[in-house]
Write a protein that holds these residues in place. Sequence first.
Motif, short mmCIF file in Angstrom:
data_model
loop_
_atom_site.label_atom_id
_atom_site.label_comp_id
_atom_site.label_asym_id
_atom_site.label_seq_id
_atom_site.Cartn_x
_atom_site.Cartn_y
_atom_site.Cartn_z
N SER A 124 0.80 -1.22 0.00
CA SER A 124 0.00 0.00 0.00
C SER A 124 0.84 1.28 0.00
CB SER A 124 -0.93 0.01 1.22
OG SER A 124 -0.18 -0.16 2.41
N ALA A 125 2.11 1.20 0.36
CA ALA A 125 2.95 2.41 0.41
C ALA A 125 4.40 2.00 0.29
CB ALA A 125 2.70 3.21 1.70
N ARG B 7 20.33 6.93 2.88
CA ARG B 7 21.02 5.77 2.32
C ARG B 7 20.46 5.46 0.94
NH1 ARG B 7 21.73 0.58 5.54
NH2 ARG B 7 22.96 0.31 3.64
N ALA B 8 21.35 5.33 -0.03
CA ALA B 8 20.92 5.20 -1.43
C ALA B 8 20.29 3.85 -1.74
CB ALA B 8 22.13 5.43 -2.36
N GLY B 9 20.63 2.81 -0.98
CA GLY B 9 20.14 1.48 -1.31
C GLY B 9 19.07 0.94 -0.41
N VAL B 10 18.44 1.77 0.42
CA VAL B 10 17.44 1.31 1.38
C VAL B 10 16.08 1.89 1.00
CG1 VAL B 10 16.71 1.39 3.80
CG2 VAL B 10 19.11 1.04 3.24
N PHE B 11 15.07 1.04 0.97
CA PHE B 11 13.70 1.51 0.79
C PHE B 11 12.76 0.70 1.67
CE2 PHE B 11 14.41 -1.60 -2.56
CZ PHE B 11 13.29 -2.41 -2.50
N PHE B 12 11.60 1.29 1.96
CA PHE B 12 10.63 0.73 2.90
C PHE B 12 9.34 0.39 2.14
CE2 PHE B 12 13.36 3.79 4.94
CZ PHE B 12 13.79 3.15 6.09
N LEU B 13 8.70 -0.70 2.56
CA LEU B 13 7.44 -1.13 1.97
C LEU B 13 6.44 -1.38 3.08
CD1 LEU B 13 8.71 -3.72 -0.69
CD2 LEU B 13 8.18 -1.31 -1.05
N CYS B 14 5.20 -0.91 2.88
CA CYS B 14 4.11 -1.15 3.83
C CYS B 14 3.13 -2.14 3.21
CB CYS B 14 3.39 0.15 4.17
SG CYS B 14 4.31 1.22 5.27
N ARG B 15 2.72 -3.11 4.02
CA ARG B 15 1.84 -4.17 3.55
C ARG B 15 0.48 -4.07 4.24
NH1 ARG B 15 5.89 -9.08 4.78
NH2 ARG B 15 3.90 -10.19 4.88
N GLN B 16 -0.52 -4.67 3.61
CA GLN B 16 -1.87 -4.62 4.15
C GLN B 16 -2.11 -5.66 5.24
OE1 GLN B 16 -4.94 -4.50 1.21
NE2 GLN B 16 -4.30 -2.54 0.38
N ASP B 17 -1.11 -6.46 5.56
CA ASP B 17 -1.22 -7.34 6.72
C ASP B 17 -0.60 -6.72 7.96
OD1 ASP B 17 1.39 -7.44 5.99
OD2 ASP B 17 1.53 -9.62 5.84
N GLY B 18 -0.26 -5.43 7.90
CA GLY B 18 0.25 -4.72 9.06
C GLY B 18 1.74 -4.77 9.25
N ARG B 19 2.50 -5.31 8.30
CA ARG B 19 3.95 -5.43 8.44
C ARG B 19 4.65 -4.38 7.57
NH1 ARG B 19 5.12 -10.11 11.19
NH2 ARG B 19 7.33 -9.71 10.85
N MET B 20 5.84 -4.01 8.01
CA MET B 20 6.70 -3.12 7.24
C MET B 20 8.00 -3.86 6.92
SD MET B 20 8.45 0.56 8.20
CE MET B 20 6.93 1.48 8.10
N ASP B 21 8.38 -3.83 5.65
CA ASP B 21 9.60 -4.49 5.20
C ASP B 21 10.63 -3.45 4.80
OD1 ASP B 21 8.39 -6.85 5.65
OD2 ASP B 21 8.28 -7.51 3.56
#
Length: 577
Positions: free
Chosen positions: A421-422, A429-443
Amino acid sequence: RPAAMNEYEYIYMKKRKDFGRYPNFDEIEGKITGQIDQDFTRGDMYIEQTILSVTLDNIPLFSEHSVNTARVQTRSRVMLHVEGGWPKEVDYSEAQDTLKWRKRLEKDPSFVATVKQLTKNTTTCLEQNNTIDLFEHYFFGEEPEHLPENLSLRTIALFKDPADEKRSVTKIGWHPEGPTKIVGSYSNLRFQRMTDEMPMASLIWDVNERNAPLTELRTTSPLVCCQYNHKNADCLLGGCYNGLLNYYDLRKGPTPVGKSAVDVSHYDPVYDVVWLQSKTGTECASVSSDGRLLFWDVRKMSEVVDECVLTDGGKENPKTLGGVSLEWMQEAGPTKYLVGTEHGIVISCNKRPKKAVEVGAWFGAEERGGYGRHSGPVYACKRNPFHPKFFLTAGDWCAKVWMEELKGPMLQTPYYPSFLSAAGWSPTRAGVFFLCRQDGRMDVWDYFYRMNEVSLSQKVSDCALTSLSVQASGGLAAAGDTEGVITLMQLCDGLMQPGSNEKNVIGQMFDRETKREKNLEAIKRQAGQNKDRGALERPVASIDQAEYQAREKKFFDEVDMTADDVGSTLAAARSAA
């Protein structure tokens, strides 16, 4: 015992030395030691015993209780500190009185002796400080090693929507002057699920005050997105569910000081807004699912500065594509805009001075020579802050990294069990990105360490995450969910501090993947040309009718059949012969 029943007794005799020995049994003839005669009258006295079933176990019993402590209400109070230590006859507010007192005290002989006595104790401390630097920064010149196994996200605050009806946090914006305030846009994007009792206002929170919002942004329609002005932090721009744009100036109150006209505004909810870089700091852009990218000047919101219709590029009956995310970055080019659409493709728009806004590229569209489109709406489209030519998109069950010169993705994450979702890049940091999931977890993905596996996955909320925003300093990240809760997280040093030569390493990795994709496209294009050329040069097969009939006749003679049995033309040939 009944009196009529005889009593029998038989005594066994054993010596003391035989105690404890195992008995030895022998076979002997049986003998009657006692006898009870049959008495039928005793049958009436028989009573059946009641059978009772009792279940016994040794499993301990537990009881579960949940207790939610009351919130600690904090309040800011003012305290006035005044200068003290002066005698009662001296007015400390008068400079002349205090100066006279100091001069009189300095002339006192005991004052000099007291000062000399006090300096003896401080001399030892000063000599130690000169010998050993207590404030020395150890290992200052050495680069810290990258330790991905120590990555962590620590939740430091929860900002809960005070409204009784649940609203989703659709967008989060950080204060441009530091990690002090955040603005949350609250809305319910589910079709016809908004009730008349649902609050319309969005909230601004102070990071240090979690019990109550700092202020609210009032509106007649819920805000789907809202962002701070980078030049003037008191000004905000919000996109409403009804398609209008609200312009706020916090110095004049929580109500909007400007609204866009209905006849020139969007027809659908405004999913994203951005402030543009300009001399006045009043230009902005908005995108909506009605398929239009509009440019505004908040000084005159009754008309649109420019407009771009998002289409699939078809010459006949072009199809309009609704936009759900917008990305603009000054470093990537002040005229370039990226729009994520509901159909899973990303559109690149160019706004040149004194020219109409035009669509330049369609990323992922098969009709325009692209590939790798998302299977759902592109909820996030973010450029890399260190390499702006590369951008990240999140939609359906995966995230993809694109390059402006390629029509397809060059990198892709594995498919998740839930929708994304986001998404957002790390600003430090150039190589780090974040992902938000609809099961409530962040990767958290760290391409500087590894590309085939997620570096950190953490449960943030029990419900679906809907929005994400990383603060510009890279130390804090805020994630919103469908219950109206904004979770503020502290990032560890491994996610904040860049590694040795990380920017160049990530740039080389992106360039390598770009060359690989270009080589694959060139090979595929060359294979298609060779295939078409071979089809044109292939000779057309011709059939000799006489030889065909001769072979057919020979075949039927070998199998002892006639041509009439299978309807062959051989019969006509025979008749002709």
